[in-house]
Design a protein around this motif. Structure first.
Motif, mmCIF file in Angstrom:
data_model
loop_
_atom_site.group_PDB
_atom_site.id
_atom_site.type_symbol
_atom_site.label_atom_id
_atom_site.label_comp_id
_atom_site.label_asym_id
_atom_site.label_seq_id
_atom_site.Cartn_x
_atom_site.Cartn_y
_atom_site.Cartn_z
ATOM 1 N N ILE A 136 8.483 -8.231 -8.185
ATOM 2 C CA ILE A 136 7.072 -8.118 -8.058
ATOM 3 C C ILE A 136 6.762 -9.231 -9.245
ATOM 4 N N GLY A 137 5.841 -10.151 -9.004
ATOM 5 C CA GLY A 137 5.528 -11.083 -9.747
ATOM 6 C C GLY A 137 4.532 -10.819 -10.953
ATOM 7 N N ASN A 138 4.549 -11.654 -12.020
ATOM 8 C CA ASN A 138 3.617 -11.408 -13.054
ATOM 9 C C ASN A 138 2.402 -11.208 -12.570
ATOM 10 N N GLY A 139 1.336 -10.185 -13.080
ATOM 11 C CA GLY A 139 -0.117 -10.123 -12.927
ATOM 12 C C GLY A 139 -0.215 -9.636 -11.468
ATOM 13 N N ALA A 140 0.626 -9.116 -10.817
ATOM 14 C CA ALA A 140 0.450 -8.606 -9.346
ATOM 15 C C ALA A 140 -0.207 -7.076 -9.373
ATOM 16 N N ILE A 141 -0.972 -6.828 -8.278
ATOM 17 C CA ILE A 141 -1.530 -5.636 -8.121
ATOM 18 C C ILE A 141 -1.067 -4.885 -7.155
ATOM 19 N N ILE A 142 -0.394 -3.677 -7.241
ATOM 20 C CA ILE A 142 -0.103 -2.889 -6.103
ATOM 21 C C ILE A 142 -0.866 -1.642 -5.765
ATOM 22 N N SER A 143 -1.619 -1.666 -4.742
ATOM 23 C CA SER A 143 -2.461 -0.570 -4.413
ATOM 24 C C SER A 143 -2.018 0.747 -4.076
ATOM 25 N N THR A 144 -2.890 1.610 -4.182
ATOM 26 C CA THR A 144 -2.561 3.042 -4.239
ATOM 27 C C THR A 144 -1.542 3.523 -3.129
ATOM 28 N N ARG A 145 -0.677 4.257 -3.290
ATOM 29 C CA ARG A 145 0.351 4.765 -2.087
ATOM 30 C C ARG A 145 0.878 3.572 -1.104
ATOM 31 N N SER A 146 1.129 2.398 -1.799
ATOM 32 C CA SER A 146 1.682 1.409 -1.064
ATOM 33 C C SER A 146 3.327 1.336 -1.102
ATOM 34 N N VAL A 147 3.854 1.027 -0.092
ATOM 35 C CA VAL A 147 5.363 0.861 0.155
ATOM 36 C C VAL A 147 5.592 -0.491 0.076
ATOM 37 N N VAL A 148 6.593 -0.912 -0.996
ATOM 38 C CA VAL A 148 6.860 -2.520 -1.159
ATOM 39 C C VAL A 148 7.976 -2.471 -0.773
ATOM 40 N N THR A 149 8.297 -3.371 0.107
ATOM 41 C CA THR A 149 9.782 -3.673 0.817
ATOM 42 C C THR A 149 9.977 -4.856 0.655
ATOM 43 N N SER A 150 8.960 -5.787 0.024
ATOM 44 C CA SER A 150 9.453 -7.292 0.108
ATOM 45 C C SER A 150 8.857 -7.717 -1.206
ATOM 46 N N ASN A 151 9.317 -8.928 -1.835
ATOM 47 C CA ASN A 151 8.740 -9.492 -2.906
ATOM 48 C C ASN A 151 7.110 -9.687 -2.786
ATOM 49 N N VAL A 152 6.644 -9.642 -3.940
ATOM 50 C CA VAL A 152 5.219 -9.737 -4.232
ATOM 51 C C VAL A 152 5.012 -11.062 -5.119
ATOM 52 N N PRO A 153 4.214 -12.050 -4.792
ATOM 53 C CA PRO A 153 3.945 -13.198 -5.523
ATOM 54 C C PRO A 153 3.162 -12.702 -6.796
ATOM 55 N N ALA A 154 3.152 -13.704 -7.879
ATOM 56 C CA ALA A 154 2.568 -13.736 -9.205
ATOM 57 C C ALA A 154 0.937 -13.459 -8.767
ATOM 58 N N TYR A 155 0.244 -12.344 -9.494
ATOM 59 C CA TYR A 155 -1.175 -12.500 -9.343
ATOM 60 C C TYR A 155 -1.490 -12.305 -7.847
ATOM 61 N N GLY A 159 -0.996 -4.038 -0.445
ATOM 62 C CA GLY A 159 -1.101 -2.802 -0.249
ATOM 63 C C GLY A 159 -0.925 -2.430 1.344
ATOM 64 N N GLY A 160 -0.609 -0.905 1.496
ATOM 65 C CA GLY A 160 -0.114 -0.494 2.818
ATOM 66 C C GLY A 160 1.166 -0.021 2.846
ATOM 67 N N ASN A 161 1.520 0.052 4.247
ATOM 68 C CA ASN A 161 2.894 0.762 4.415
ATOM 69 C C ASN A 161 3.184 -0.110 5.662
ATOM 70 N N PRO A 162 4.099 -0.960 5.510
ATOM 71 C CA PRO A 162 4.579 -1.730 4.314
ATOM 72 C C PRO A 162 3.619 -2.547 3.653
ATOM 73 N N ALA A 163 3.795 -2.632 2.519
ATOM 74 C CA ALA A 163 2.661 -3.508 1.647
ATOM 75 C C ALA A 163 2.430 -5.002 2.233
ATOM 76 N N ARG A 164 1.289 -5.137 2.425
ATOM 77 C CA ARG A 164 0.920 -6.684 3.018
ATOM 78 C C ARG A 164 -0.156 -7.371 1.855
#
Length: 212
Positions: A136-155, A159-164
């Motif tokens: 998970i990159g710097n400054g990212a935000i993961i929304s409530t009850r998300s399921v993070v299955t892949s990398n998240v870019p910075a900033y 959100g969602g399942n799987p998180a998009r």
């Protein structure tokens, strides 16, 4: 010293549900930066209970940067949760012994996705689930009850399942500047002196401070 003491597990007087968890981590395979907090009214010092299937013999690490905000119930699934899938059954017969151990897989046969890495200044919302090997990159935000299955870019906001991807927080030029500035590595006194620029999203002021 300006700012709260990062060595104080509970920096907010009379509010023990917020904990700087670097002070409470016991596992050598969990690394947490200064000022990162876990917010949980039930047991804010018990963050490690949310790092699941984290077996020392596997050796994977959970690495969380500085200034992260982790909501109640956030969980990290580590590589020990994975079962071999190339056979006709995913059932882990071998762990129960009594003769079944003869089919124990070699370590290289077990699914392994590497360390789980959370950058700096990341906000992970209530009850989110982070899967093994995610970055998970710097400054990212993961929304409530998300399921993070892949990398998240910075900033990015996901959100969602799987998180998009929902949206990027700032233009790419600003993100590049923030990555270069890396304000989370500044001395706390310098951070304190420039809080208005952080909160006001004044990238020119931050860039000038970084170059000073």
């Amino acid at each position: 010293m300006q700012g709260p003491d990062p060595k104080n597990p509970h920096p907010m007087t009379g509010f023990p549900q917020v904990c700087y968890i670097k002070n409470t981590i016991k596992s050598q395979n969990i690394v947490v930066g200064d000022y990162t907090y876990y917010d949980d009214p039930d047991d804010s010092e018990g963050f490690e209970r949310n790092v699941l299937y984290h077996f020392p013999f596997i050796g994977d690490k959970l690495i969380i940067g500085k200034f992260c905000a982790i909501g109640r119930g956030v969980k990290f699934i580590m590589n020990g949760a994975n079962h071999p899938m190339k056979g006709f059954s995913t059932y882990p017969f071998y762990i129960f012994g009594n003769g079944w151990e003869r089919c124990s897989p070699q370590p290289e046969d077990l699914p392994y996705k590497g360390d789980t890495v959370v950058g700096n200044d990341v906000w992970i919302g209530y009850d989110s689930l982070i899967m093994p090997g995610v970055n998970i990159g710097n400054g990212a935000i993961i929304s409530t009850r998300s399921v993070v299955t892949s990398n998240v870019p910075a900033y990015a906001i996901v959100g969602g399942n799987p998180a998009r991807l929902i949206r990027h927080r700032f233009p790419e030029t600003v993100v590049q500047s923030l990555q270069r500035i890396s304000w989370w590595d500044w001395p706390v006194e310098k951070i304190s002196d420039h809080l208005s620029a952080f909160l006001g999203a004044d990238i020119d002021a931050l860039s000038a401070a970084a170059d000073a």
